[in-house]
Design an enzyme around this catalytic site. Structure first.
Site, PDB file in Angstrom:
ATOM      1  N   CYS A 117       0.899  -1.288   0.227  1.00  0.00           N
ATOM      2  CA  CYS A 117       0.084   0.409  -0.710  1.00  0.00           C
ATOM      3  C   CYS A 117       1.253   1.057   0.226  1.00  0.00           C
ATOM      4  O   CYS A 117       0.648   2.617  -0.239  1.00  0.00           O
ATOM      5  CB  CYS A 117      -0.873  -0.133   1.360  1.00  0.00           C
ATOM      6  SG  CYS A 117      -2.154  -1.359   1.164  1.00  0.00           S
ATOM      7  N   HIS A 244      -3.700   7.224   2.801  1.00  0.00           N
ATOM      8  CA  HIS A 244      -3.237   5.682   2.241  1.00  0.00           C
ATOM      9  C   HIS A 244      -5.304   5.192   2.625  1.00  0.00           C
ATOM     10  O   HIS A 244      -5.185   5.500   4.206  1.00  0.00           O
ATOM     11  CB  HIS A 244      -2.695   4.995   2.394  1.00  0.00           C
ATOM     12  CG  HIS A 244      -3.392   3.488   2.151  1.00  0.00           C
ATOM     13  ND1 HIS A 244      -3.665   2.970   0.927  1.00  0.00           N
ATOM     14  CD2 HIS A 244      -3.384   2.378   2.830  1.00  0.00           C
ATOM     15  CE1 HIS A 244      -4.070   1.195   1.612  1.00  0.00           C
ATOM     16  NE2 HIS A 244      -3.695   1.243   2.383  1.00  0.00           N
ATOM     17  N   ASN A 274      -9.930  -0.500   0.699  1.00  0.00           N
ATOM     18  CA  ASN A 274      -8.642  -0.761   0.586  1.00  0.00           C
ATOM     19  C   ASN A 274      -8.352  -1.018  -0.881  1.00  0.00           C
ATOM     20  O   ASN A 274      -8.227  -2.216  -1.128  1.00  0.00           O
ATOM     21  CB  ASN A 274      -8.070  -1.450   1.745  1.00  0.00           C
ATOM     22  CG  ASN A 274      -6.280  -0.848   1.657  1.00  0.00           C
ATOM     23  OD1 ASN A 274      -5.477  -0.625   0.752  1.00  0.00           O
ATOM     24  ND2 ASN A 274      -6.040  -1.681   2.551  1.00  0.00           N
TER      25      ASN A 274
HETATM   26  N1  COA Z   1     -17.336  -8.766  10.989  1.00  0.00           N
HETATM   27  C1  COA Z   1     -17.595  -8.261  12.273  1.00  0.00           C
HETATM   28  N2  COA Z   1     -17.357  -9.057  12.988  1.00  0.00           N
HETATM   29  C2  COA Z   1     -16.030  -8.803  13.360  1.00  0.00           C
HETATM   30  C3  COA Z   1     -15.331  -9.017  11.491  1.00  0.00           C
HETATM   31  C4  COA Z   1     -16.705  -8.021  10.539  1.00  0.00           C
HETATM   32  N3  COA Z   1     -15.899  -8.278   9.353  1.00  0.00           N
HETATM   33  N4  COA Z   1     -14.528  -8.649  11.573  1.00  0.00           N
HETATM   34  C5  COA Z   1     -13.839  -9.103  12.776  1.00  0.00           C
HETATM   35  N5  COA Z   1     -15.148  -9.048  13.529  1.00  0.00           N
HETATM   36  C6  COA Z   1     -14.806  -9.167  15.140  1.00  0.00           C
HETATM   37  C7  COA Z   1     -13.930  -9.963  15.712  1.00  0.00           C
HETATM   38  O1  COA Z   1     -13.270 -11.175  15.305  1.00  0.00           O
HETATM   39  C8  COA Z   1     -13.353  -9.683  16.825  1.00  0.00           C
HETATM   40  O2  COA Z   1     -15.145 -10.205  17.343  1.00  0.00           O
HETATM   41  P1  COA Z   1     -14.325 -10.888  18.576  1.00  0.00           P
HETATM   42  O3  COA Z   1     -14.806  -9.704  19.872  1.00  0.00           O
HETATM   43  O4  COA Z   1     -15.955 -11.987  19.443  1.00  0.00           O
HETATM   44  O5  COA Z   1     -13.313 -11.825  18.963  1.00  0.00           O
HETATM   45  C9  COA Z   1     -14.373  -8.291  16.843  1.00  0.00           C
HETATM   46  O6  COA Z   1     -15.332  -8.080  15.924  1.00  0.00           O
HETATM   47  C10 COA Z   1     -13.427  -6.890  17.233  1.00  0.00           C
HETATM   48  O7  COA Z   1     -12.075  -7.810  15.944  1.00  0.00           O
HETATM   49  P2  COA Z   1     -10.845  -6.366  16.105  1.00  0.00           P
HETATM   50  O8  COA Z   1      -9.933  -6.869  14.911  1.00  0.00           O
HETATM   51  O9  COA Z   1      -9.877  -6.443  17.172  1.00  0.00           O
HETATM   52  O10 COA Z   1     -11.405  -5.522  15.321  1.00  0.00           O
HETATM   53  P3  COA Z   1     -10.875  -4.152  15.111  1.00  0.00           P
HETATM   54  O11 COA Z   1     -11.353  -3.019  15.176  1.00  0.00           O
HETATM   55  O12 COA Z   1     -10.223  -3.904  14.913  1.00  0.00           O
HETATM   56  O13 COA Z   1     -11.223  -4.228  13.828  1.00  0.00           O
HETATM   57  C11 COA Z   1     -10.052  -3.946  11.625  1.00  0.00           C
HETATM   58  C12 COA Z   1     -10.803  -5.294  12.492  1.00  0.00           C
HETATM   59  C13 COA Z   1      -9.471  -5.183  10.163  1.00  0.00           C
HETATM   60  C14 COA Z   1     -11.077  -3.287  10.795  1.00  0.00           C
HETATM   61  C15 COA Z   1      -9.098  -3.256  11.749  1.00  0.00           C
HETATM   62  O14 COA Z   1      -7.782  -3.827  12.911  1.00  0.00           O
HETATM   63  C16 COA Z   1      -8.337  -2.972  10.866  1.00  0.00           C
HETATM   64  O15 COA Z   1      -8.425  -1.675  10.136  1.00  0.00           O
HETATM   65  N6  COA Z   1      -6.567  -2.792  11.124  1.00  0.00           N
HETATM   66  C17 COA Z   1      -5.845  -2.496  10.418  1.00  0.00           C
HETATM   67  C18 COA Z   1      -5.752  -2.690   8.637  1.00  0.00           C
HETATM   68  C19 COA Z   1      -5.081  -2.414   8.019  1.00  0.00           C
HETATM   69  O16 COA Z   1      -4.412  -1.801   8.152  1.00  0.00           O
HETATM   70  N7  COA Z   1      -4.815  -3.455   6.929  1.00  0.00           N
HETATM   71  C20 COA Z   1      -4.097  -2.917   5.797  1.00  0.00           C
HETATM   72  C21 COA Z   1      -2.485  -1.833   6.383  1.00  0.00           C
HETATM   73  S1  COA Z   1      -2.386  -1.300   4.674  1.00  0.00           S
END
Ligand code: COA
Length: 335
Positions: A117, A244, A274
């Site tokens: 990215c 980004h 993304n």
């Molecule tokens: N729908 C519903 N629930 C979901 C889900 C979805 N699509 N994806 C994850 N969950 C759940 C998880 O299983 C977790 O459940 P639990 O509490 O029972 O274990 C809960 O939601 C929280 O998960 P978590 O991973 O802590 O959520 P978050 O708030 O961190 O959001 C992302 C997850 C991936 C959106 C976030 O971490 C993120 O954007 N990270 C960076 C990603 C990134 O930048 N990627 C590219 C870099 S260029």
């Protein structure tokens, strides 16, 4: 005028983008994944994303964006094409020569840059180096990705995030004081954290979202500060930051840490997701088309991605001819 002793600056003189026409709203993903529209919207800011049909390649997206950028620049005299992509169509050769050939550039240096990215900012730095060393006078820089190919179809964490698209700029040799001249570049990487976002050969993407989130905010804040300082600006001088587009909450956290309010942050993730290396030029093309980014604005481009990688640069936005009219020979939409 640039003297023979001063290296020429790289000046943006063309901009274009391309999106697959098929919008996939959150509701469509909910039919296949254990998720819901509210979770995706509130945790990521994404409402819909563009997904290319199975037969569409990274090359196809790159050609459409590259053609739009060339048209906007009014030139076809290009000595190099640098393609930032995470999803090259083949292990070998690189995708860039095929893109160049389809754009009618068959005697042109062409190669891929892989920094996920952050790829577009790395490609800008590479192109600026080609111009500074007088290897090329004009360079087409494309960011194109089919990121939707990487997640496992049943992974509810990654599949809602990643999508397809392309964006491109044309850089020409010019003077550092001109509007459109790229400022100093800051690039970095830290491979000790490569496991936070990784797709093994032949396998699906694995992501450790929360930890990646923290690195993204930290790195984007610090690299923005560095690029702005090297440009001789202050953070409050920035009219628009073009980050980004990984997650609307990452952008908001970066804004909070730098004290850059929502009105100065370019954001299009809600409609495109993304798009990897395409994210920054696509956001720029949309923002310049809808008037969010205007000539004379002081812009900071800030990227973060797998690797980990990060990078930033600055530019005073130039007055560009838009290339908004869709070509009838491409199946892509121009934002
Ligand atoms: N729908 C519903 N629930 C979901 C889900 C979805 N699509 N994806 C994850 N969950 C759940 C998880 O299983 C977790 O459940 P639990 O509490 O029972 O274990 C809960 O939601 C929280 O998960 P978590 O991973 O802590 O959520 P978050 O708030 O961190 O959001 C992302 C997850 C991936 C959106 C976030 O971490 C993120 O954007 N990270 C960076 C990603 C990134 O930048 N990627 C590219 C870099 S260029």
């Amino acid at each position: 005028m640039t003297s023979l002793k001063t290296p020429p600056a790289a000046v943006i003189c063309g901009l274009g983008a391309a999106l697959p026409p098929r919008a996939v709203p959150n509701a469509e993903l909910c039919a296949e994944l254990d998720t819901n529209d509210e979770w995706i919207r509130t945790r990521t800011g994404i409402r819909e994303r563009r997904i290319a049909d199975a037969g569409v390649s990274t090359e196809d997206l790159a050609v459409a964006a590259g053609a739009a950028a060339l048209e906007s620049s009014g030139t076809r005299e290009v000595q190099a094409l640098v393609l930032a992509t995470t999803t090259p169509d083949h292990l070998m050769p690189a995708t860039a020569p095929a893109v160049a050939a389809r754009l009618g550039l068959t005697d042109t240096a062409a190669f891929d840059v892989a920094a996920v990215c952050t790829g577009f900012v790395y490609a800008l730095a590479t192109a600026a180096g080609l111009i500074a060393t007088r290897t090329a006078r004009t360079v087409l820089v494309v960011g194109a990705d089919r990121m939707s190919r990487l997640p496992s179809p049943d992974d509810r964490t990654t599949r809602p995030l990643f999508a397809d698209g392309a964006g491109a700029v044309v850089l020409r040799s010019g003077d550092a004081t001109e509007p459109g001249a790229l400022g100093p570049m800051v690039l970095g990487s830290d491979g000790t954290h490569r496991d936070l976002l990784l797709a093994p050969h032949g396998g699906h993407m694995q992501m450790q979202g929360p930890e990646l989130f923290r690195h993204a905010v930290d790195r984007m804040c610090s690299v923005t500060r560095q690029a702005v300082q090297l440009a001789g600006w202050r953070i409050e001088d920035i009219d628009r930051i073009v980050p980004h587009q990984a997650n609307a909450r990452i952008t908001a956290s970066v804004g909070r840490c730098l004290m850059i309010g929502a009105d100065r942050r370019v954001q299009n993730i809600g409609h495109v997701g993304n798009t990897g290396a395409a994210s920054i030029p696509l956001a720029l093309a949309q923002a310049s088309a809808d008037g969010t980014v205007l000539p004379g604005h002081r812009i900071c481009l800030t990227a973060f991605g797998a690797g980990l990688t990060w990078g930033a640069t600055t530019v005073i936005w130039p007055d560009l001819k838009s290339a908004a009219h869709p070509h009838h020979d491409t199946a892509m939409e121009r934002p």
